[in-house]
Structure formats: C-alpha cells, structure tokens
Design an enzyme around this catalytic site. Sequence first.
Site: not given
Lengths: 331, 102
Positions: B30, B33
């Site tokens: 991600c 992230c």
Amino acid sequence: MLAAFFLKERGRAMIDERTELDVAVVGSGPAGMTAALYAARAGLSVAVFERMGPGGQMTQTERLDNYPGFAEGVDAFELSFAMASQAERFGAERVPDEVVDLNVDAVKKLLTCASGVQYSARAVIVATGAEPRELGVSGEAELRGRGVSYCATCDGGFFRGKVAVVVGGGNTAVGDALYLSRICEKVYVVHRRDSFRADALYLNALSELSNVELVLNSTVEAIRSTTDGEVPMPHVESILVRDRNTGDERVVNTDAVFIAVGTNPRSNVLKAAGVALNEAGYAIAGESGATNVPGVFVAGDVREKPLRQVITAASDGANAATAAFEYLNLD
Amino acid sequence: MAQVITSQEFDSKVLQATGPVLVDFFATWCGPCKMLAPVLDEVANEVAGKAAVYKVDIDQSLDLAQRYGIMSVPTLMVFEGGQVKRTAMGAQPKANVLALLD
C-alpha cells in the site's frame, strides 16, 4: 550572491531555523522533488518540506504505465523514492515537517511548520498538490474506512469476491473500475453524465468486462450502512442512486464505495501568501510557475493547468526551479 | 523506529500495556502506508517513554485485521487499557498522528 552549499553530513539535516534558504520547496510529490533536484543542481541551497514521506498522490497508483523511460511500467512508490534520493544526491535537504503558513514580505519569505519551527527562504516553490474530492452525501464521512474509500489500490483487496461501486467518470474512476474488476465479483460505475472523460484505451478495456455495469446519468444520493455480516461495526450495505433524467431512485447493494470524483487543490499555504487562485482554488500561473507574488512559484497539481499527471508535475518542478533561479539572480 | 509485531505479541505489547499504544494496521503493498512509515518512526522516537508505537502487517496478522474490522489501510488505532480509544484512516501528517495520542 547565492548562499553557499550546505555542509552536509550523511543522513543528518544541517539546516535549522537560523539558516536562510535560497529555495524552500513545499511538498514532496513529483513536482516538489523535481523542483528540488533542479534547484540543487543549479547550486542553490534547497530544502524540501514534507508533510509525509515522498510521493504524494502518485503513491495511490498501483503502477505507472505512462511515465516515459520505464518500458514495463514502474512501481509508483519506488519512483517517488528514487526522485527523493536523486534530489538529495545534489544537496537538497529533506525536512519532515508540514508547512502550515507562508508569510511574504519584501525580501524574506517566512515558512511556519506544524512543529512551530520557522524557516526563511528567498524564494518558495509551492508544490502541495491536490487531494481527493469528497462526494458530500450522507453516510460518506461516517463510513470512511468501513467500505467508503478514496484509494482503490489500497482498499480494493478488502473486497475480494464482493461487490464494489466506483463513483466518477474520469481516468481515476475508470482505472479504479478496471483494477477492482479483477478482484471483485461485480463492479458498478456510477457517473452523473452519459459519457466518460477517461482515455479511450481505458474505456475500451472497461467495455470488454462482463462483471462491470455502468450506471450513467445518475448520482449517488446516500450511502447506507448495516451492522450485519462478518464485521460487527457499521459498514457499507448499499447506495441510493437517482437517475438524473427520470428522477427515479433505486438501491444498489454493495460492500464498498470507491469515490473518484476529482480533486481539490491543497492551496492553504498559497492563500496565506496572497497568491491569486482561480475559482476552483488552483494557483493562477503559467508554465514558469511564477505567481502574482514575486518569489513565490507553484508547480504540479496545485497549479491551474489542463493535464495533471506525474510527468506534468515533474515538468512543472523543473520550470519553477529554473524561474526561481532567475528570480534569485536578478535579486 | 515503529516495530512490526505479530498476533502472538499483540496481547502483551498492546492490550496489556500500561500506557497508550498507537497501532498502524498496514500492508506492504500500500503506497500511502509507505508514505506514513517515516512519519510513524518519528512519532515513535518523539513519544518514547510516554507511549508505544507498533505496526501490524494485515497480511501476516489476518486475525487482528478481522478482529478490529480493518477495511482500509493504513488504519491508525490508539489503544488504552486494551480498548480502542481513537481511530484514523489514511496517511496522516505528524501533527495529526501526535494529536491522536494526546
């Protein structure tokens, strides 16, 4: 005279609030990092102020297939990290602090960070980008992270084998639908017009998918929740859709709603500095990035322009750095 | 540094902690992230001694992701006395993350 290069110890920032920078770059996406690269290579002292790690909006992309030089495409985060390292290689400093205010007087530009620390610079390049626009319907805010998402590549995986709705009609929306069609059992695309703005390549791919259903001329009126099922907290159950031609309303059952209805500029810092913005809040500036405020330049998605892509952001960064260099040399 | 912990460590390090604990439910694939990661490392250093900061890889700790109904990454949760006190979705600048711990 331009300030001397920083004496830099590896991994340790040497600037502090006493340092006057030649150029402060606000924002660490492709526009900001390219601006820092060009300014540093021109011999200017440069710091990039980062709200978060590098990359900006491009980190929400699964893979970049349209950035030239990468025949097989490139991982968006790897590219953003490489851009940051490249700028650092030529002496740009990275400051992990968000700029919250920009005060401009005759010669000095004073930047105030979220930590309270202030820095001064002779020129500022604002590359704060844009953020996803909200739909503004009931249920949206409450269900964020419980089925409502603005990042299909981040959250699509939570809805494997389930139903998802994508709202929007541009490249992001259609790209999201293509991505989700590989994961989800069924994908609806709700768009308020009868045709899409997305590229033909994307639309052709979309039209070949059997699990994608287009809901055109329609708006989402509400997002509804339930506490039934695997997740005990309230999560998305359905959306209420209204046909704009007939006025008919219907319920579409879904597990997720991915919202891709465009972006809003992050222009607070520009507003604070008195930079002229257009009606939508984007900075009014030409290719050089020069704004109505001398010494304040803009680059990337925050600038008024026809095409917002990683490559146009990078291009803006190079132009703004060059314009800042010329501005400082005339000083 | 914000340390990655497993499901087995979660009880002792998070639920039974005496002070507040910030947990980042993240995924390795991600982008946001990854953008948040350096912010969390800074926060971890800044709050050291007052609060703990840990990361949970949702693919490695699927049971934790399900227990806390994670449907978005990154999700930040602050635990106090074993209970979720505050939650925030998406990558956040440092000031916002620190505010979660206030």
